[in-house]
Design a protein around this motif. Structure first.
Motif, PDB file in Angstrom:
ATOM      1  N   PRO A  12     -74.270   7.867   8.784  1.00  0.00           N
ATOM      2  CA  PRO A  12     -75.438   7.266   8.136  1.00  0.00           C
ATOM      3  C   PRO A  12     -75.708   5.832   8.590  1.00  0.00           C
ATOM      4  O   PRO A  12     -76.864   5.396   8.646  1.00  0.00           O
ATOM      5  CB  PRO A  12     -75.107   7.294   6.640  1.00  0.00           C
ATOM      6  CG  PRO A  12     -73.887   8.134   6.483  1.00  0.00           C
ATOM      7  CD  PRO A  12     -73.250   8.286   7.832  1.00  0.00           C
ATOM      8  N   GLU A  13     -74.641   5.099   8.958  1.00  0.00           N
ATOM      9  CA  GLU A  13     -74.838   3.706   9.412  1.00  0.00           C
ATOM     10  C   GLU A  13     -75.565   3.659  10.752  1.00  0.00           C
ATOM     11  O   GLU A  13     -76.365   2.765  11.012  1.00  0.00           O
ATOM     12  CB  GLU A  13     -73.498   2.989   9.541  1.00  0.00           C
ATOM     13  CG  GLU A  13     -73.035   2.439   8.207  1.00  0.00           C
ATOM     14  CD  GLU A  13     -71.661   1.822   8.290  1.00  0.00           C
ATOM     15  OE1 GLU A  13     -71.280   1.328   9.374  1.00  0.00           O
ATOM     16  OE2 GLU A  13     -70.962   1.855   7.259  1.00  0.00           O
ATOM     17  N   GLU A  14     -75.260   4.643  11.582  1.00  0.00           N
ATOM     18  CA  GLU A  14     -75.940   4.739  12.886  1.00  0.00           C
ATOM     19  C   GLU A  14     -77.444   4.979  12.654  1.00  0.00           C
ATOM     20  O   GLU A  14     -78.301   4.387  13.314  1.00  0.00           O
ATOM     21  CB  GLU A  14     -75.310   5.900  13.678  1.00  0.00           C
ATOM     22  CG  GLU A  14     -76.010   6.275  14.966  1.00  0.00           C
ATOM     23  CD  GLU A  14     -75.572   5.466  16.173  1.00  0.00           C
ATOM     24  OE1 GLU A  14     -75.002   4.371  15.967  1.00  0.00           O
ATOM     25  OE2 GLU A  14     -75.821   5.921  17.310  1.00  0.00           O
ATOM     26  N   TYR A  15     -77.747   5.816  11.674  1.00  0.00           N
ATOM     27  CA  TYR A  15     -79.165   6.056  11.347  1.00  0.00           C
ATOM     28  C   TYR A  15     -79.820   4.768  10.868  1.00  0.00           C
ATOM     29  O   TYR A  15     -80.913   4.414  11.312  1.00  0.00           O
ATOM     30  CB  TYR A  15     -79.295   7.168  10.289  1.00  0.00           C
ATOM     31  CG  TYR A  15     -80.715   7.284   9.760  1.00  0.00           C
ATOM     32  CD1 TYR A  15     -81.736   7.784  10.560  1.00  0.00           C
ATOM     33  CD2 TYR A  15     -81.040   6.844   8.478  1.00  0.00           C
ATOM     34  CE1 TYR A  15     -83.044   7.864  10.101  1.00  0.00           C
ATOM     35  CE2 TYR A  15     -82.346   6.920   8.004  1.00  0.00           C
ATOM     36  CZ  TYR A  15     -83.350   7.425   8.815  1.00  0.00           C
ATOM     37  OH  TYR A  15     -84.635   7.494   8.360  1.00  0.00           O
ATOM     38  N   GLU A  16     -79.142   4.034   9.968  1.00  0.00           N
ATOM     39  CA  GLU A  16     -79.711   2.785   9.451  1.00  0.00           C
ATOM     40  C   GLU A  16     -79.975   1.796  10.584  1.00  0.00           C
ATOM     41  O   GLU A  16     -80.961   1.072  10.576  1.00  0.00           O
ATOM     42  CB  GLU A  16     -78.777   2.150   8.406  1.00  0.00           C
ATOM     43  CG  GLU A  16     -78.747   2.890   7.077  1.00  0.00           C
ATOM     44  CD  GLU A  16     -80.125   3.061   6.433  1.00  0.00           C
ATOM     45  OE1 GLU A  16     -80.954   2.134   6.499  1.00  0.00           O
ATOM     46  OE2 GLU A  16     -80.376   4.158   5.886  1.00  0.00           O
ATOM     47  N   ARG A  17     -79.087   1.788  11.559  1.00  0.00           N
ATOM     48  CA  ARG A  17     -79.222   0.856  12.684  1.00  0.00           C
ATOM     49  C   ARG A  17     -80.450   1.213  13.535  1.00  0.00           C
ATOM     50  O   ARG A  17     -81.097   0.339  14.104  1.00  0.00           O
ATOM     51  CB  ARG A  17     -77.944   0.942  13.539  1.00  0.00           C
ATOM     52  CG  ARG A  17     -77.816  -0.127  14.618  1.00  0.00           C
ATOM     53  CD  ARG A  17     -76.446  -0.062  15.268  1.00  0.00           C
ATOM     54  NE  ARG A  17     -76.230   1.154  16.035  1.00  0.00           N
ATOM     55  CZ  ARG A  17     -76.718   1.374  17.247  1.00  0.00           C
ATOM     56  NH1 ARG A  17     -77.477   0.479  17.837  1.00  0.00           N
ATOM     57  NH2 ARG A  17     -76.448   2.518  17.888  1.00  0.00           N
ATOM     58  N   LEU A  18     -80.770   2.502  13.607  1.00  0.00           N
ATOM     59  CA  LEU A  18     -81.807   2.943  14.548  1.00  0.00           C
ATOM     60  C   LEU A  18     -83.147   3.286  13.895  1.00  0.00           C
ATOM     61  O   LEU A  18     -84.149   3.463  14.585  1.00  0.00           O
ATOM     62  CB  LEU A  18     -81.300   4.180  15.314  1.00  0.00           C
ATOM     63  CG  LEU A  18     -80.162   3.864  16.284  1.00  0.00           C
ATOM     64  CD1 LEU A  18     -79.461   5.140  16.718  1.00  0.00           C
ATOM     65  CD2 LEU A  18     -80.690   3.107  17.504  1.00  0.00           C
TER      66      LEU A  18
END
Ligand code: NCD
Length: 311
Positions: A241-247
């Protein structure tokens, strides 16, 4: 008149010949005109479409169902197939396919797993259409996208087209790139480094002689392109989910960007949009995404009629 598409499955956008693509486009245009003229179409009276959706959908399911109803046919629908069908009991799609012919004459499936539509089709005698298989393909969307480009620009050949956003996970861009590769276009693939187009797709397109520029700079690409196809960052395909937030905010197309783009830019998006196109862009005359969604009905009417051997 029987067509070459009678009885086939629609699983991938690269399965069609140029003649088949033209036949689908021409049939869709005829249905669009017939609907606009009013009157009742009964081409598919007595036929039943089954819709099996194991993943959320608004446009794809509703436009397939509307297309079938507007052709005089009927619809059987398992909307929450994942939880309410026998899949929840462990039934394979192959077995689901085996019995579906007793209930319907044609089916459309959406499922989170790549290859799922093919598994259903392998079990089924009736035509099966892929309404989106995970991050794989979404061929009926690509056909309505092509129909939209032809309507918006009058032609496809010679256009420079940007596909932007989540090119790694977006099935719409995987299908659209394959379909447009038959139409003499040039591509800009615009994505953050983590979400670039899968290497096997770009390699296949380049082997077919298609010119592709890959960049992460949306503004620079828009200065060169006649049309941009924006896509949503595909949240449901992220393990982290953090990767999604970053992108998730990688690209936001707003009027400031449109004003710096090549004049006359056409903007498309398969929808749903999250925030990759600012709502202020909706009033711009080249914003074609709601017209694009409307085109789903005549294109799916054409597919239903052609696959069932009627025109
Ligand atoms: C797309 C999909 O399901 O792949 N939606 C659609 O069918 N119009 C795009 C998306 O979900 O981002």
């Amino acid at each position: 008149m029987a067509s070459t598409l009678k009885g086939i499955d629609v699983l991938r956008a690269d399965q069609f010949t140029l003649d088949e693509i033209d036949l689908i486009m021409d049939t869709a245009a005829r249905f669009e005109a017939a609907v606009r003229a009013g009157g009742r179409l009964l081409n598919l009276a007595g036929k039943v479409l089954a819709t099996l959706f194991y993943e959320p959908s608004t446009r794809t399911r509703l436009s397939f169902e509307s297309a079938m109803l507007q052709l005089g046919g009927q619809v059987l629908s398992v909307a929450e197939a994942k939880t309410s069908s026998s899949a929840a009991k462990g039934e394979t799609l192959f077995d689901t396919g085996k019995m579906i012919e007793s209930y319907a004459h044609i089916a459309v499936i959406r499922h989170p797993v790549v290859g799922s539509a093919k598994e259903l089709a392998d079990g089924a005698v009736i035509p099966v259409m892929n309404g989106g298989d995970g991050a794989g393909q979404h061929p009926t969307q690509a056909l309505l996208d092509l129909y939209t480009i032809r309507k918006e620009r009058g032609r496809v050949q010679g256009l420079t087209i940007a596909l932007a956003g989540d090119l790694k996970n977006g099935r719409t861009v995987h299908s659209l790139a394959a379909l447009l590769a038959t139409q003499e276009v040039r591509f800009y693939f615009v994505a953050p480094e983590a979400l670039t187009m899968p290497g096997e797709i770009t390699a296949d397109l380049r082997a077919r002689g298609v010119a592709i520029e890959e960049t992460d700079d949306l503004a620079a690409a828009l200065a060169q392109c006649d049309l941009v196809y924006m896509t949503r960052i595909q949240k449901e395909r992220f393990a982290d989910p953090e990767e999604y937030e970053r992108l998730r905010h990688a690209y936001v197309l707003d009027m400031a960007l449109v004003q710096r783009a090549k004049p006359g830019l056409i903007i498309m998006h398969p929808l749903p949009r999250v925030d990759e196109i600012a709502t202020e862009v909706d009033a711009y005359e080249g914003a074609a995404y709601f017209r694009q969604a409307a085109n789903g009905v005549p294109v799916r009417m054409a597919l239903l009629a052609l696959l069932l051997g009627l025109e």
